[in-house]
Scaffold this motif. Structure first.
Motif, PDB file in Angstrom:
ATOM      1  N   TRP A 152       0.818  -1.207   0.000  1.00 36.51           N
ATOM      2  CA  TRP A 152       0.000   0.000   0.000  1.00 36.51           C
ATOM      3  C   TRP A 152       0.857   1.265   0.000  1.00 36.51           C
ATOM      4  O   TRP A 152       0.501   2.257  -0.629  1.00 36.51           O
ATOM      5  CB  TRP A 152      -0.982   0.000   1.169  1.00 36.51           C
ATOM      6  N   PHE A 153       1.984   1.226   0.659  1.00 34.99           N
ATOM      7  CA  PHE A 153       2.891   2.362   0.641  1.00 34.99           C
ATOM      8  C   PHE A 153       3.412   2.582  -0.778  1.00 34.99           C
ATOM      9  O   PHE A 153       3.474   3.709  -1.269  1.00 34.99           O
ATOM     10  CB  PHE A 153       4.040   2.133   1.626  1.00 34.99           C
ATOM     11  N   GLY A 154       3.765   1.496  -1.470  1.00 33.92           N
ATOM     12  CA  GLY A 154       4.214   1.583  -2.858  1.00 33.92           C
ATOM     13  C   GLY A 154       3.126   2.118  -3.769  1.00 33.92           C
ATOM     14  O   GLY A 154       3.383   2.935  -4.666  1.00 33.92           O
ATOM     15  N   ARG A 155       1.894   1.700  -3.554  1.00 34.28           N
ATOM     16  CA  ARG A 155       0.766   2.197  -4.371  1.00 34.28           C
ATOM     17  C   ARG A 155       0.565   3.687  -4.124  1.00 34.28           C
ATOM     18  O   ARG A 155       0.304   4.446  -5.051  1.00 34.28           O
ATOM     19  CB  ARG A 155      -0.527   1.451  -4.032  1.00 34.28           C
ATOM     20  N   LEU A 156       0.687   4.094  -2.866  1.00 31.77           N
ATOM     21  CA  LEU A 156       0.493   5.497  -2.523  1.00 31.77           C
ATOM     22  C   LEU A 156       1.589   6.354  -3.182  1.00 31.77           C
ATOM     23  O   LEU A 156       1.292   7.372  -3.812  1.00 31.77           O
ATOM     24  CB  LEU A 156       0.521   5.685  -1.004  1.00 31.77           C
ATOM     25  N   LEU A 157       2.821   5.928  -3.072  1.00 26.69           N
ATOM     26  CA  LEU A 157       3.918   6.677  -3.682  1.00 26.69           C
ATOM     27  C   LEU A 157       3.844   6.635  -5.204  1.00 26.69           C
ATOM     28  O   LEU A 157       4.127   7.636  -5.875  1.00 26.69           O
ATOM     29  CB  LEU A 157       5.274   6.154  -3.204  1.00 26.69           C
ATOM     30  N   GLY A 158       3.462   5.508  -5.733  1.00 25.88           N
ATOM     31  CA  GLY A 158       3.341   5.359  -7.196  1.00 25.88           C
ATOM     32  C   GLY A 158       2.288   6.282  -7.759  1.00 25.88           C
ATOM     33  O   GLY A 158       2.486   6.883  -8.822  1.00 25.88           O
ATOM     34  N   SER A 159       1.171   6.460  -7.078  1.00 23.88           N
ATOM     35  CA  SER A 159       0.121   7.348  -7.597  1.00 23.88           C
ATOM     36  C   SER A 159       0.518   8.818  -7.437  1.00 23.88           C
ATOM     37  O   SER A 159       0.077   9.669  -8.179  1.00 23.88           O
ATOM     38  CB  SER A 159      -1.199   7.070  -6.895  1.00 23.88           C
ATOM     39  N   ALA A 160       1.357   9.144  -6.462  1.00 23.57           N
ATOM     40  CA  ALA A 160       1.799  10.525  -6.267  1.00 23.57           C
ATOM     41  C   ALA A 160       2.795  10.937  -7.320  1.00 23.57           C
ATOM     42  O   ALA A 160       2.886  12.093  -7.701  1.00 23.57           O
ATOM     43  CB  ALA A 160       2.392  10.695  -4.872  1.00 23.57           C
ATOM     44  N   VAL A 161       3.574   9.979  -7.836  1.00 22.96           N
ATOM     45  CA  VAL A 161       4.614  10.266  -8.829  1.00 22.96           C
ATOM     46  C   VAL A 161       3.980  10.467 -10.204  1.00 22.96           C
ATOM     47  O   VAL A 161       4.431  11.264 -10.995  1.00 22.96           O
ATOM     48  CB  VAL A 161       5.662   9.124  -8.845  1.00 22.96           C
ATOM     49  N   ARG A 162       2.906   9.783 -10.518  1.00 21.64           N
ATOM     50  CA  ARG A 162       2.295   9.845 -11.841  1.00 21.64           C
ATOM     51  C   ARG A 162       1.686  11.148 -12.147  1.00 21.64           C
ATOM     52  O   ARG A 162       1.194  11.974 -11.667  1.00 21.64           O
ATOM     53  CB  ARG A 162       1.237   8.748 -11.984  1.00 21.64           C
TER      54      ARG A 162
END
Length: 105
Positions: A95-105
């Motif tokens: 979930w941390f990876g998903r959160l960071l991944g959506s912030a970068v996009r």
């Protein structure tokens, strides 16, 4: 009862004591010898278990017919163990990876 306690999984205790409140049954002379008990209990309980919680029952039978019933209750309580954060490490990282991944996009 054939057992005085039941195993508990996931709690701060391994077992919980059981209690049955006595039942009064009116019988004719000689019927007491014919009285049967059927006990219904699970093989174990999941925590949390509250004191006084119904966990099973006893049926009293006379000539195959139920004449009385009594609840089997937990005599104490068993609190759940706190969650171990290490057990959820993969989920947290996902979930941390998903959160960071959506912030970068």
């Amino acid at each position: 009862l054939p057992v005085d306690s039941l195993p508990v999984t996931g709690g701060d205790a391994d077992r919980v004591k059981l209690q049955v409140f006595p039942q009064t049954i009116s019988l004719f002379k000689g019927e007491a010898a014919q009285l049967e008990r059927k006990i219904y209990l699970p093989s174990f309980l999941y925590s949390p278990v509250e004191a006084g919680q119904a966990v099973g029952r006893i049926d009293y039978l006379l000539n195959g017919e139920k004449v009385a019933s009594a609840e089997i209750r937990a005599a104490g309580q068993v609190a759940p163990l706190p969650a171990d954060p290490a057990d959820r490490k993969e989920e947290i990282l996902y979930w941390f990876g998903r959160l960071l991944g959506s912030a970068v996009r």
